[in-house]
Write a protein that holds these residues in place. Structure first.
Motif, short mmCIF file in Angstrom:
data_model
loop_
_atom_site.label_atom_id
_atom_site.label_comp_id
_atom_site.label_asym_id
_atom_site.label_seq_id
_atom_site.Cartn_x
_atom_site.Cartn_y
_atom_site.Cartn_z
N UNK A 1 0.24 -18.03 42.80
CA UNK A 1 -0.30 -16.86 42.11
C UNK A 1 -1.83 -16.86 42.13
N UNK A 2 -2.44 -18.03 41.89
CA UNK A 2 -3.90 -18.13 41.92
C UNK A 2 -4.43 -17.86 43.32
N UNK A 3 -3.75 -18.37 44.32
CA UNK A 3 -4.18 -18.16 45.70
C UNK A 3 -4.04 -16.71 46.11
N UNK B 1 -4.46 -14.11 44.24
CA UNK B 1 -5.61 -13.40 43.69
C UNK B 1 -6.90 -13.72 44.45
N UNK B 2 -7.09 -14.98 44.78
CA UNK B 2 -8.31 -15.38 45.51
C UNK B 2 -8.38 -14.69 46.86
N UNK B 3 -7.26 -14.64 47.56
CA UNK B 3 -7.25 -14.00 48.88
C UNK B 3 -7.45 -12.49 48.76
N UNK B 4 -6.72 -11.87 47.86
CA UNK B 4 -6.80 -10.41 47.75
C UNK B 4 -8.15 -9.92 47.25
N UNK B 5 -8.76 -10.67 46.35
CA UNK B 5 -10.04 -10.23 45.77
C UNK B 5 -11.26 -10.77 46.50
N UNK B 6 -11.13 -11.91 47.16
CA UNK B 6 -12.30 -12.55 47.74
C UNK B 6 -12.48 -12.39 49.23
N UNK C 1 -10.13 -20.88 54.16
CA UNK C 1 -9.54 -22.00 53.43
C UNK C 1 -8.20 -21.62 52.80
N UNK C 2 -8.09 -20.37 52.38
CA UNK C 2 -6.90 -19.94 51.64
C UNK C 2 -5.67 -19.72 52.48
N UNK C 3 -5.82 -19.20 53.70
CA UNK C 3 -4.62 -18.94 54.51
C UNK C 3 -3.92 -20.23 54.95
N UNK C 4 -4.65 -21.27 55.37
CA UNK C 4 -3.93 -22.53 55.66
C UNK C 4 -3.28 -23.12 54.40
N UNK C 5 -3.94 -22.97 53.27
CA UNK C 5 -3.38 -23.47 52.02
C UNK C 5 -2.12 -22.69 51.66
N UNK C 6 -2.14 -21.38 51.87
CA UNK C 6 -0.95 -20.56 51.64
C UNK C 6 0.20 -21.04 52.52
N UNK C 7 -0.10 -21.31 53.78
CA UNK C 7 0.94 -21.79 54.69
C UNK C 7 1.52 -23.11 54.19
N UNK D 1 -12.11 -9.00 54.65
CA UNK D 1 -11.43 -8.00 55.47
C UNK D 1 -9.96 -7.88 55.07
N UNK D 2 -9.31 -6.95 55.68
CA UNK D 2 -7.91 -6.69 55.39
C UNK D 2 -6.96 -7.81 55.75
N UNK D 3 -7.32 -8.64 56.74
CA UNK D 3 -6.43 -9.73 57.13
C UNK D 3 -6.24 -10.69 55.96
N UNK D 4 -7.32 -11.15 55.39
CA UNK D 4 -7.22 -12.08 54.27
C UNK D 4 -6.62 -11.45 53.04
N UNK D 5 -6.93 -10.18 52.82
CA UNK D 5 -6.39 -9.48 51.66
C UNK D 5 -4.88 -9.28 51.78
N UNK D 6 -4.39 -9.11 53.00
CA UNK D 6 -2.97 -8.86 53.23
C UNK D 6 -2.16 -10.15 53.38
N UNK D 7 -2.82 -11.27 53.57
CA UNK D 7 -2.13 -12.53 53.85
C UNK D 7 -1.04 -12.88 52.83
N UNK D 8 -1.25 -12.69 51.55
CA UNK D 8 -0.21 -13.10 50.60
C UNK D 8 0.90 -12.08 50.37
N UNK D 9 0.83 -10.91 50.94
CA UNK D 9 1.77 -9.85 50.60
C UNK D 9 3.23 -10.20 50.86
#
Length: 90
Positions: free
Chosen positions: A56-58, A60-65, A33-39, A68-76
């Motif tokens: 900023x909230x997104x 944190x949600x991606x990095x902590x929730x 849900x978060x990566x399409x929202x980030x886009x 795998x590494x793909x979702x954690x790295x998505x906002x970098x």
């Protein structure tokens, strides 16, 4: 990646966000849900509708929730752009 001053860094960030949204396996909600929202948020930012608090909230949600590494790295890439070049023209 290396870019000169003529490259639109927000276009790069939008492309990176689209990549992560497309590559999400859908196993965990923060990523699926978060990566399409980030886009969408980056797309809106490029068009003059900044929503820094939501980003900023997104982040944190991606990095902590994400599981795998793909979702954690998505906002970098987007976070890096905001931290270093927030004044870069959209």
């Amino acid at each position: 990646m290396v870019f000169d001053e003529t490259r639109d860094l927000w276009a790069v960030a939008e492309g990176v966000a689209a990549f992560f949204a497309h590559e999400s396996c859908g196993k965990c909600f923060p990523c699926s849900l978060g990566t399409p929202h980030l886009h969408r948020l980056v797309w809106n930012w490029r068009r003059g509708e900044p929503k820094r608090e939501l980003l900023e909230e997104l982040f944190l949600a991606l990095e902590r929730g994400s599981l795998c590494g793909l979702g954690q790295a998505a906002p970098w890439a987007v976070r890096s752009l905001l931290e270093r070049f927030e004044g870069v023209a959209r």
